[in-house]
Enzyme design. Structure first.
Site, PDB file in Angstrom:
ATOM      1  N   ALA A 217      -1.099  10.753  -0.443  1.00 46.03           N
ATOM      2  CA  ALA A 217      -1.727  11.744  -1.333  1.00 46.03           C
ATOM      3  C   ALA A 217      -2.608  11.066  -2.376  1.00 46.03           C
ATOM      4  O   ALA A 217      -2.671  11.475  -3.526  1.00 46.03           O
ATOM      5  CB  ALA A 217      -0.647  12.592  -2.003  1.00 46.03           C
TER       6      ALA A 217
ATOM      7  N   ARG B 168     -12.452  -4.984   4.904  1.00 42.82           N
ATOM      8  CA  ARG B 168     -11.374  -4.121   5.385  1.00 42.82           C
ATOM      9  C   ARG B 168     -10.240  -4.956   5.977  1.00 42.82           C
ATOM     10  O   ARG B 168      -9.071  -4.587   5.884  1.00 42.82           O
ATOM     11  CB  ARG B 168     -11.921  -3.127   6.426  1.00 42.82           C
ATOM     12  CG  ARG B 168     -12.898  -2.117   5.842  1.00 42.82           C
ATOM     13  CD  ARG B 168     -13.409  -1.130   6.883  1.00 42.82           C
ATOM     14  NE  ARG B 168     -14.302  -0.138   6.299  1.00 42.82           N
ATOM     15  CZ  ARG B 168     -15.641  -0.248   6.307  1.00 42.82           C
ATOM     16  NH1 ARG B 168     -16.224  -1.284   6.860  1.00 42.82           N
ATOM     17  NH2 ARG B 168     -16.385   0.696   5.754  1.00 42.82           N
TER      18      ARG B 168
ATOM     19  N   ASN C 274      -1.318  -3.117   4.888  1.00 47.63           N
ATOM     20  CA  ASN C 274      -1.379  -1.762   5.436  1.00 47.63           C
ATOM     21  C   ASN C 274      -0.665  -1.633   6.777  1.00 47.63           C
ATOM     22  O   ASN C 274      -0.185  -0.549   7.129  1.00 47.63           O
ATOM     23  CB  ASN C 274      -2.832  -1.296   5.547  1.00 47.63           C
ATOM     24  CG  ASN C 274      -3.373  -0.835   4.203  1.00 47.63           C
ATOM     25  OD1 ASN C 274      -2.627  -0.758   3.225  1.00 47.63           O
ATOM     26  ND2 ASN C 274      -4.663  -0.532   4.131  1.00 47.63           N
TER      27      ASN C 274
ATOM     28  N   VAL D  14      -6.706   7.001   9.462  1.00 48.52           N
ATOM     29  CA  VAL D  14      -7.878   6.636   8.648  1.00 48.52           C
ATOM     30  C   VAL D  14      -7.652   5.350   7.854  1.00 48.52           C
ATOM     31  O   VAL D  14      -8.594   4.752   7.361  1.00 48.52           O
ATOM     32  CB  VAL D  14      -8.328   7.764   7.684  1.00 48.52           C
ATOM     33  CG1 VAL D  14      -8.450   9.083   8.392  1.00 48.52           C
ATOM     34  CG2 VAL D  14      -7.401   7.885   6.506  1.00 48.52           C
TER      35      VAL D  14
ATOM     36  N   HIS E 191     -15.377   0.016  12.983  1.00 47.66           N
ATOM     37  CA  HIS E 191     -15.598   0.448  11.595  1.00 47.66           C
ATOM     38  C   HIS E 191     -15.601  -0.813  10.754  1.00 47.66           C
ATOM     39  O   HIS E 191     -14.667  -1.100  10.039  1.00 47.66           O
ATOM     40  CB  HIS E 191     -14.468   1.380  11.179  1.00 47.66           C
ATOM     41  CG  HIS E 191     -14.698   2.035   9.847  1.00 47.66           C
ATOM     42  ND1 HIS E 191     -15.850   2.710   9.538  1.00 47.66           N
ATOM     43  CD2 HIS E 191     -13.909   2.145   8.756  1.00 47.66           C
ATOM     44  CE1 HIS E 191     -15.761   3.183   8.316  1.00 47.66           C
ATOM     45  NE2 HIS E 191     -14.585   2.854   7.808  1.00 47.66           N
TER      46      HIS E 191
HETATM   47  N1  LIG Z   1     -11.538   5.198   8.003  1.00 45.76           N
HETATM   48  C1  LIG Z   1     -12.377   5.347   7.018  1.00 45.76           C
HETATM   49  O1  LIG Z   1     -13.534   5.645   7.230  1.00 45.76           O
HETATM   50  C2  LIG Z   1     -11.924   5.165   5.599  1.00 45.76           C
HETATM   51  C3  LIG Z   1     -12.754   5.536   4.519  1.00 45.76           C
HETATM   52  C4  LIG Z   1     -12.269   5.401   3.229  1.00 45.76           C
HETATM   53  C5  LIG Z   1     -10.993   4.905   3.008  1.00 45.76           C
HETATM   54  N2  LIG Z   1     -10.219   4.538   4.072  1.00 45.76           N
HETATM   55  C6  LIG Z   1      -8.869   4.005   3.905  1.00 45.76           C
HETATM   56  O2  LIG Z   1      -7.964   5.064   3.637  1.00 45.76           O
HETATM   57  C7  LIG Z   1      -6.793   4.543   2.967  1.00 45.76           C
HETATM   58  C8  LIG Z   1      -6.463   5.422   1.755  1.00 45.76           C
HETATM   59  O3  LIG Z   1      -7.509   5.357   0.811  1.00 45.76           O
HETATM   60  P1  LIG Z   1      -7.368   6.094  -0.600  1.00 45.76           P
HETATM   61  O4  LIG Z   1      -8.677   5.972  -1.278  1.00 45.76           O
HETATM   62  O5  LIG Z   1      -6.736   7.431  -0.431  1.00 45.76           O
HETATM   63  O6  LIG Z   1      -6.295   5.123  -1.331  1.00 45.76           O
HETATM   64  P2  LIG Z   1      -5.312   5.541  -2.544  1.00 45.76           P
HETATM   65  O7  LIG Z   1      -4.794   4.267  -3.107  1.00 45.76           O
HETATM   66  O8  LIG Z   1      -5.991   6.507  -3.441  1.00 45.76           O
HETATM   67  O9  LIG Z   1      -4.125   6.329  -1.822  1.00 45.76           O
HETATM   68  C9  LIG Z   1      -3.245   5.753  -0.921  1.00 45.76           C
HETATM   69  C10 LIG Z   1      -1.929   6.500  -1.065  1.00 45.76           C
HETATM   70  O10 LIG Z   1      -1.041   6.075  -0.009  1.00 45.76           O
HETATM   71  C11 LIG Z   1       0.256   6.167  -0.564  1.00 45.76           C
HETATM   72  N3  LIG Z   1       1.231   5.452   0.281  1.00 45.76           N
HETATM   73  C12 LIG Z   1       1.494   4.127   0.317  1.00 45.76           C
HETATM   74  N4  LIG Z   1       2.458   3.888   1.206  1.00 45.76           N
HETATM   75  C13 LIG Z   1       2.816   5.081   1.750  1.00 45.76           C
HETATM   76  C14 LIG Z   1       3.756   5.483   2.730  1.00 45.76           C
HETATM   77  N5  LIG Z   1       4.549   4.591   3.357  1.00 45.76           N
HETATM   78  N6  LIG Z   1       3.855   6.798   3.018  1.00 45.76           N
HETATM   79  C15 LIG Z   1       3.075   7.704   2.396  1.00 45.76           C
HETATM   80  N7  LIG Z   1       2.156   7.379   1.480  1.00 45.76           N
HETATM   81  C16 LIG Z   1       2.038   6.088   1.151  1.00 45.76           C
HETATM   82  C17 LIG Z   1       0.100   5.599  -1.961  1.00 45.76           C
HETATM   83  O11 LIG Z   1       1.198   5.928  -2.799  1.00 45.76           O
HETATM   84  C18 LIG Z   1      -1.204   6.241  -2.388  1.00 45.76           C
HETATM   85  O12 LIG Z   1      -0.989   7.480  -3.075  1.00 45.76           O
HETATM   86  C19 LIG Z   1      -7.151   3.095   2.604  1.00 45.76           C
HETATM   87  O13 LIG Z   1      -6.568   2.199   3.540  1.00 45.76           O
HETATM   88  C20 LIG Z   1      -8.670   3.063   2.729  1.00 45.76           C
HETATM   89  O14 LIG Z   1      -9.164   1.767   2.997  1.00 45.76           O
HETATM   90  C21 LIG Z   1     -10.667   4.667   5.347  1.00 45.76           C
END
Ligand SMILES: NC(=O)c1ccc[n+]([C@@H]2O[C@H](COP(=O)([O-])OP(=O)(O)OC[C@H]3O[C@@H](n4cnc5c(N)ncnc54)[C@H](O)[C@@H]3O)[C@@H](O)[C@H]2O)c1
Length: 316
Positions: A10, A95, A102, A125, A182
């Protein structure tokens, strides 16, 4: 019965994805989970209070999950699960710098999803995207078509924006495509790009196209550097939400996604960005698009680059 979608994580990506999914008003329930106490519940309450203003009936449920799967019963019956859990990049990070940290998170999540929502389609994602998608399939043991990753919808949208902005035309008159990984081996496909039906090469010089291709490849880093903390989430969440909707509605929409490739383009046994038809079973079909020799060579190069890294994730 109404459709149910779960968003794991979230943070910025997860909360905006949940918002978009709720505002579509096509799901009965959106479940938003996080390991944090209070955050998913607070966001769910806030989103539910927007229902009468935005005009949607979807209910959002916020759930805290624990190390040993506590709380995961809330995801039971989900048609689609979007995994956003994990750390985003900081400026200057690639990344791949997120791989170890991760992988632990995503493996744990995938195992719980397999246990509590065994019939779901999983849209990954978390970064690094291609590796986390491969790992999710291994950890969930789901059929490969029921695990896919979000990258190409976003990368293509970025490319489209840059072309539209450069030419001063509406985004709807621009069609672009990116395939591959990506990351550094993203493969923008200018030969399949058009502006008002005209080939991109007719309206921009080779140097201008290359400039936009480079900007697209670095699209995430450009946002990262501006934000300084956290990474992009508006366009990324739009991409993941559209994919989840296409799956839930069994729409047959064709999007560029990270899908298991088995012979297409002469490439096999790897998760790679390709055009795919999405439906209730996830990836219904991987489609081959005509590529120039150079584009095909780049796609094969991307496949080899991610293949080696994906082989390593099994042990993470
Ligand atoms: N695929 C894409 O195109 C793309 C684009 C942007 C970001 N991302 C990736 O998406 C991911 C999330 O990005 P964000 O900006 O939301 O980060 P963020 O730090 O705002 O949110 C990540 C959330 O994951 C939660 N979390 C951690 N471990 C967990 C678990 N075991 N179960 C449930 N929740 C858990 C954290 O508490 C945090 O609230 C990152 O890895 C980022 O690199 C991917």
């Amino acid at each position: 019965m109404g459709k149910k979608v779960t968003v794991v994580g979230a943070g910025f990506y997860g909360s905006t994805t949940a918002q978009r999914l709720a505002e579509y008003d096509v799901f009965e329930t959106v479940v938003l989970t996080d390991i944090l106490e209070g955050r998913p519940q607070g966001l769910a309450l806030d989103l539910n209070q927007s229902r009468s203003i935005e005009g949607f009936e979807t209910t959002v449920i916020g759930v805290t999950t624990g190390q040993n799967g506590e709380g995961y019963e809330a995801i039971e019956g989900s048609d689609v699960v979007v995994i956003t859990a994990g750390f985003p990049r900081k400026p200057g990070m690639s990344r791949m710098d997120l791989l170890d940290v991760n992988a632990k998170i995503v493996r744990g999540v995938a195992e719980q999803v397999a246990k509590y929502a065994p019939n779901a389609v999983i849209v990954v994602v978390s970064n690094p995207l291609d590796e986390m998608t491969a790992l999710t399939q291994i950890a969930s043991a789901f059929p490969k078509n029921r695990v896919l990753g979000q990258a190409g919808v976003l990368d293509t949208a970025r490319f489209t924006h840059f072309v539209a902005e450069k030419l001063g035309v509406p985004v709807r008159s621009v069609k672009t495509l990116t395939l591959g990984s990506h990351g550094d081996t993203m493969v923008p496909v200018p030969s399949q790009c058009t502006v008002n039906g005209k080939p991109l090469a007719d309206v921009l010089s080779a140097a201008e196209i290359e400039e936009l291709v480079v900007r697209t490849r670095n699209g995430g880093a450009e946002v990262n550097n501006l934000l300084k903390t956290g990474s992009a989430f508006y366009a990324p969440s739009a991409a993941a939400a559209r994919m989840a909707r296409a799956i839930a509605e069994d729409s047959g929409d064709v999007w560029p996604v990270c899908a298991w490739v088995d012979g297409e383009y002469g490439i096999s046994g790897v998760y790679l960005g390709v055009l795919a038809k999405l439906g209730a079973e996830g990836v219904q079909e991987v489609l081959e698009t005509p590529l120039t020799d150079a584009e095909l060579a780049s796609l094969r190069e991307a496949a080899e680059a991610v293949r080696a890294k994906q082989a390593d994730v099994a042990t993470l």
